[in-house]
Write a protein that holds these residues in place. Structure first.
Motif, PDB file in Angstrom:
ATOM      1  N   ILE A 127       0.881  -1.161   0.000  1.00 16.76           N
ATOM      2  CA  ILE A 127       0.000   0.000   0.000  1.00 16.76           C
ATOM      3  C   ILE A 127       0.922   1.216   0.000  1.00 16.76           C
ATOM      4  O   ILE A 127       1.784   1.338   0.869  1.00 16.76           O
ATOM      5  N   VAL A 128       0.772   2.091  -0.977  1.00 12.28           N
ATOM      6  CA  VAL A 128       1.654   3.253  -1.086  1.00 12.28           C
ATOM      7  C   VAL A 128       0.860   4.508  -0.729  1.00 12.28           C
ATOM      8  O   VAL A 128      -0.068   4.893  -1.441  1.00 12.28           O
ATOM      9  N   ALA A 129       1.246   5.145   0.387  1.00 13.73           N
ATOM     10  CA  ALA A 129       0.520   6.312   0.881  1.00 13.73           C
ATOM     11  C   ALA A 129       1.155   7.609   0.393  1.00 13.73           C
ATOM     12  O   ALA A 129       2.325   7.649   0.013  1.00 13.73           O
ATOM     13  N   HIS A 130       0.362   8.663   0.436  1.00 19.84           N
ATOM     14  CA  HIS A 130       0.826  10.020   0.105  1.00 19.84           C
ATOM     15  C   HIS A 130       1.499  10.055  -1.268  1.00 19.84           C
ATOM     16  O   HIS A 130       2.657  10.442  -1.404  1.00 19.84           O
ATOM     17  N   THR A 131       0.749   9.659  -2.275  1.00 17.46           N
ATOM     18  CA  THR A 131       1.299   9.583  -3.619  1.00 17.46           C
ATOM     19  C   THR A 131       1.519  10.976  -4.215  1.00 17.46           C
ATOM     20  O   THR A 131       0.906  11.967  -3.778  1.00 17.46           O
ATOM     21  N   LEU A 132       2.372  11.032  -5.227  1.00 13.96           N
ATOM     22  CA  LEU A 132       2.652  12.255  -5.966  1.00 13.96           C
ATOM     23  C   LEU A 132       1.894  12.232  -7.289  1.00 13.96           C
ATOM     24  O   LEU A 132       1.458  11.173  -7.755  1.00 13.96           O
ATOM     25  N   ASP A 133       1.748  13.406  -7.918  1.00 10.87           N
ATOM     26  CA  ASP A 133       1.078  13.455  -9.219  1.00 10.87           C
ATOM     27  C   ASP A 133       1.798  12.573 -10.233  1.00 10.87           C
ATOM     28  O   ASP A 133       1.177  11.874 -11.025  1.00 10.87           O
ATOM     29  N   ARG A 134       3.112  12.640 -10.208  1.00 12.53           N
ATOM     30  CA  ARG A 134       3.942  11.718 -11.013  1.00 12.53           C
ATOM     31  C   ARG A 134       4.863  11.012 -10.022  1.00 12.53           C
ATOM     32  O   ARG A 134       5.867  11.576  -9.593  1.00 12.53           O
ATOM     33  N   ASP A 135       4.494   9.807  -9.652  1.00 10.94           N
ATOM     34  CA  ASP A 135       5.153   9.126  -8.541  1.00 10.94           C
ATOM     35  C   ASP A 135       6.128   8.063  -9.039  1.00 10.94           C
ATOM     36  O   ASP A 135       5.713   7.035  -9.571  1.00 10.94           O
ATOM     37  N   PRO A 136       7.441   8.280  -8.853  1.00 10.92           N
ATOM     38  CA  PRO A 136       8.422   7.298  -9.319  1.00 10.92           C
ATOM     39  C   PRO A 136       8.335   5.964  -8.583  1.00 10.92           C
ATOM     40  O   PRO A 136       8.709   4.925  -9.131  1.00 10.92           O
ATOM     41  N   ARG A 137       7.821   5.982  -7.350  1.00 16.49           N
ATOM     42  CA  ARG A 137       7.652   4.719  -6.618  1.00 16.49           C
ATOM     43  C   ARG A 137       6.667   3.816  -7.338  1.00 16.49           C
ATOM     44  O   ARG A 137       6.902   2.611  -7.509  1.00 16.49           O
ATOM     45  N   LEU A 138       5.556   4.386  -7.757  1.00 17.61           N
ATOM     46  CA  LEU A 138       4.538   3.599  -8.447  1.00 17.61           C
ATOM     47  C   LEU A 138       5.028   3.132  -9.812  1.00 17.61           C
ATOM     48  O   LEU A 138       4.738   2.006 -10.233  1.00 17.61           O
ATOM     49  N   GLU A 139       5.767   3.988 -10.480  1.00 20.01           N
ATOM     50  CA  GLU A 139       6.340   3.595 -11.781  1.00 20.01           C
ATOM     51  C   GLU A 139       7.301   2.421 -11.603  1.00 20.01           C
ATOM     52  O   GLU A 139       7.325   1.488 -12.421  1.00 20.01           O
ATOM     53  N   ILE A 145     -10.939  35.290   1.342  1.00 22.79           N
ATOM     54  CA  ILE A 145     -10.912  33.919   1.874  1.00 22.79           C
ATOM     55  C   ILE A 145      -9.477  33.406   1.861  1.00 22.79           C
ATOM     56  O   ILE A 145      -8.835  33.348   0.805  1.00 22.79           O
ATOM     57  N   ALA A 146      -8.971  33.058   3.027  1.00 24.77           N
ATOM     58  CA  ALA A 146      -7.598  32.549   3.154  1.00 24.77           C
ATOM     59  C   ALA A 146      -7.582  31.029   3.072  1.00 24.77           C
ATOM     60  O   ALA A 146      -8.594  30.363   3.337  1.00 24.77           O
ATOM     61  N   PHE A 147      -6.425  30.512   2.711  1.00 26.30           N
ATOM     62  CA  PHE A 147      -6.237  29.056   2.641  1.00 26.30           C
ATOM     63  C   PHE A 147      -4.876  28.724   3.243  1.00 26.30           C
ATOM     64  O   PHE A 147      -3.846  29.226   2.790  1.00 26.30           O
ATOM     65  N   LEU A 148      -4.869  27.893   4.271  1.00 21.37           N
ATOM     66  CA  LEU A 148      -3.625  27.426   4.884  1.00 21.37           C
ATOM     67  C   LEU A 148      -3.377  26.012   4.398  1.00 21.37           C
ATOM     68  O   LEU A 148      -4.129  25.087   4.730  1.00 21.37           O
ATOM     69  N   GLY A 149      -2.326  25.823   3.569  1.00 23.22           N
ATOM     70  CA  GLY A 149      -2.067  24.519   2.967  1.00 23.22           C
ATOM     71  C   GLY A 149      -0.654  24.043   3.205  1.00 23.22           C
ATOM     72  O   GLY A 149       0.256  24.831   3.500  1.00 23.22           O
ATOM     73  N   GLU A 150      -0.472  22.738   3.063  1.00 26.13           N
ATOM     74  CA  GLU A 150       0.856  22.157   3.217  1.00 26.13           C
ATOM     75  C   GLU A 150       1.765  22.548   2.055  1.00 26.13           C
ATOM     76  O   GLU A 150       1.309  22.760   0.928  1.00 26.13           O
ATOM     77  N   SER A 151       3.045  22.629   2.349  1.00 24.85           N
ATOM     78  CA  SER A 151       4.032  23.071   1.351  1.00 24.85           C
ATOM     79  C   SER A 151       4.757  21.879   0.741  1.00 24.85           C
ATOM     80  O   SER A 151       5.977  21.737   0.879  1.00 24.85           O
ATOM     81  N   ASN A 152       4.029  20.979   0.103  1.00 27.90           N
ATOM     82  CA  ASN A 152       4.662  19.859  -0.605  1.00 27.90           C
ATOM     83  C   ASN A 152       3.826  19.522  -1.833  1.00 27.90           C
ATOM     84  O   ASN A 152       2.743  20.073  -2.025  1.00 27.90           O
ATOM     85  N   ASN A 153       4.356  18.638  -2.674  1.00 31.16           N
ATOM     86  CA  ASN A 153       3.689  18.335  -3.943  1.00 31.16           C
ATOM     87  C   ASN A 153       2.989  16.986  -3.943  1.00 31.16           C
ATOM     88  O   ASN A 153       2.795  16.386  -4.997  1.00 31.16           O
ATOM     89  N   GLN A 154       2.596  16.490  -2.769  1.00 28.83           N
ATOM     90  CA  GLN A 154       1.823  15.254  -2.741  1.00 28.83           C
ATOM     91  C   GLN A 154       0.458  15.507  -3.393  1.00 28.83           C
ATOM     92  O   GLN A 154      -0.100  16.603  -3.305  1.00 28.83           O
ATOM     93  N   ALA A 155      -0.057  14.476  -4.048  1.00 30.31           N
ATOM     94  CA  ALA A 155      -1.231  14.656  -4.896  1.00 30.31           C
ATOM     95  C   ALA A 155      -2.429  15.224  -4.141  1.00 30.31           C
ATOM     96  O   ALA A 155      -3.108  16.128  -4.633  1.00 30.31           O
ATOM     97  N   PHE A 156      -2.709  14.727  -2.941  1.00 29.40           N
ATOM     98  CA  PHE A 156      -3.909  15.191  -2.248  1.00 29.40           C
ATOM     99  C   PHE A 156      -3.770  16.647  -1.813  1.00 29.40           C
ATOM    100  O   PHE A 156      -4.763  17.380  -1.737  1.00 29.40           O
ATOM    101  N   ILE A 157      -2.532  17.086  -1.567  1.00 30.07           N
ATOM    102  CA  ILE A 157      -2.299  18.482  -1.195  1.00 30.07           C
ATOM    103  C   ILE A 157      -2.558  19.403  -2.388  1.00 30.07           C
ATOM    104  O   ILE A 157      -3.246  20.425  -2.280  1.00 30.07           O
ATOM    105  N   THR A 158      -2.008  19.046  -3.543  1.00 31.76           N
ATOM    106  CA  THR A 158      -2.208  19.883  -4.731  1.00 31.76           C
ATOM    107  C   THR A 158      -3.674  19.887  -5.158  1.00 31.76           C
ATOM    108  O   THR A 158      -4.179  20.911  -5.640  1.00 31.76           O
ATOM    109  N   GLN A 159      -4.370  18.775  -4.970  1.00 30.24           N
ATOM    110  CA  GLN A 159      -5.788  18.713  -5.329  1.00 30.24           C
ATOM    111  C   GLN A 159      -6.622  19.626  -4.430  1.00 30.24           C
ATOM    112  O   GLN A 159      -7.523  20.334  -4.903  1.00 30.24           O
TER     113      GLN A 159
END
Length: 331
Positions: free
Chosen positions: A122-134, A181-195
């Motif tokens: 099970i691979v958690a916190h995937t990226l939009d282009r994830d080299p692990r999955l590839e 309207i403000a948005f406080l978001g995480e500073s990484n490129n994991q897919a769920f964050i960018t979505q």
């Protein structure tokens, strides 16, 4: 205690008893239930190691999670992991946690793959282009991605509609008349964050509103608290805040509460993705984007992994869950 004793007691062959305990489809449900009940009554436990050798399975699943950032301090993630582990354990499958450093030359999960020490990952916190999955696809190794990625071939995945969650929350604020309207978001490129970030941005764009109150930071209460204090100090502070995780949300709620802005005559509206943590010192009911119960998520993911191991068609193992919105008292 042996299979022979159970077989003799029930008037069945040893082969039938063995196949019933190992879940073979050619044994009727009634017979399987009788065998399992008798085995439980006698305290019988199968020789797991021998069964694994015979069936060519390890009865273990690895859960790969990133070292940067570490999700183990996230109560939502850990609750989900606990439920997955509990559900798999009901089927005699162990869950192994595998920390993966994406900056390392070699990845620890690949040792598990190459030595066949797990049946699937099970691979958690995937990226939009994830080299692990590839890499796992290239190795033809079964995996379930927690999040969607762009891959050349179909794959099994489970995901929440993160985009819809923040898009709905932002539109809710806009409908209430909020324009800052403000948005406080995480500073990484994991897919769920960018979505989640994109859902907020698109809703603002559709309404012709500015995104100048967008802030990106590591996922912590301190960062959420500090960012909220800074936003409130602006000449034109936001009238509403959305956070993409409950650690940011807890910090934001504490900052607003301390300044008398969480409720009262001049409140700042707040929506927290996943809701406030259970151990939050803020007692006001805060509006939230709710993904699902931890139990439901755990059962769903564990069931998908078991189907993956048994050879289920990948096309049947792609599940998208819709979030729900709970207005609470602060939206």
């Amino acid at each position: 205690m042996s299979l022979k004793a159970i077989a003799k007691e029930l008037g069945l062959s040893v082969t039938t008893v063995s196949r019933a305990l190992n879940g073979y489809d050619d044994v009727s449900r009634e017979t399987r239930a009788r065998v399992e009940a008798e085995a439980q009554r006698r305290g019988y436990r199968p020789n797991t190691f021998a069964r694994r050798l015979k069936m060519g399975k390890i009865d273990a699943v690895g859960l790969v999670f990133p070292v940067h950032p570490v999700p183990l301090n996230n109560s939502v993630f850990m609750d989900m992991v606990g439920e997955i582990s509990h559900e798999l354990a009901r089927h005699e499958i162990d869950l192994l946690l595998i920390a993966d450093d994406d900056l390392a030359d070699k990845h620890s999960y690949m040792r598990m793959v190459q030595s066949r020490r797990v049946d699937a990952l099970i691979v958690a916190h995937t990226l939009d282009r994830d080299p692990r999955l590839e890499q796992l696809q290239a190795a033809n190794f079964p995996f379930l991605a927690l999040g969607r990625s762009q891959l050349p071939q179909p794959y099994a995945w489970f995901d929440f509609d993160n985009y819809a969650g923040t898009h709905q929350a932002t539109r809710w604020f806009i409908a209430k008349g909020h324009r800052r309207i403000a948005f406080l978001g995480e500073s990484n490129n994991q897919a769920f964050i960018t979505q989640r970030r994109q859902g907020y941005l698109d809703a603002l764009q559709e309404a012709g509103l500015s995104d100048e109150w967008l802030r990106a930071m590591p996922p912590s209460r301190r960062e959420g608290y500090t960012a909220t204090c800074d936003l409130l100090a602006l000449p034109e502070p936001p009238t509403a805040i959305i956070t993409d995780c409950n650690t940011h949300g807890d910090g934001a709620a504490m900052a607003l509460s301390q300044r008398g802005r969480l409720t009262g005559d001049n409140p700042v509206a707040l929506i927290v993705y996943d809701g406030l943590p259970q151990d939050s010192i803020v007692t006001t009911e805060v509006a939230a984007v709710i993904q699902s119960t931890r139990e439901g998520v755990g059962r769903q993911i564990a069931d998908m992994v078991r189907q993956l191991i048994s050879g289920e068609d990948i096309a049947r193992l792609q599940v998208l869950w819709q979030p729900a919105f709970s207005p609470g008292e602060t939206a």
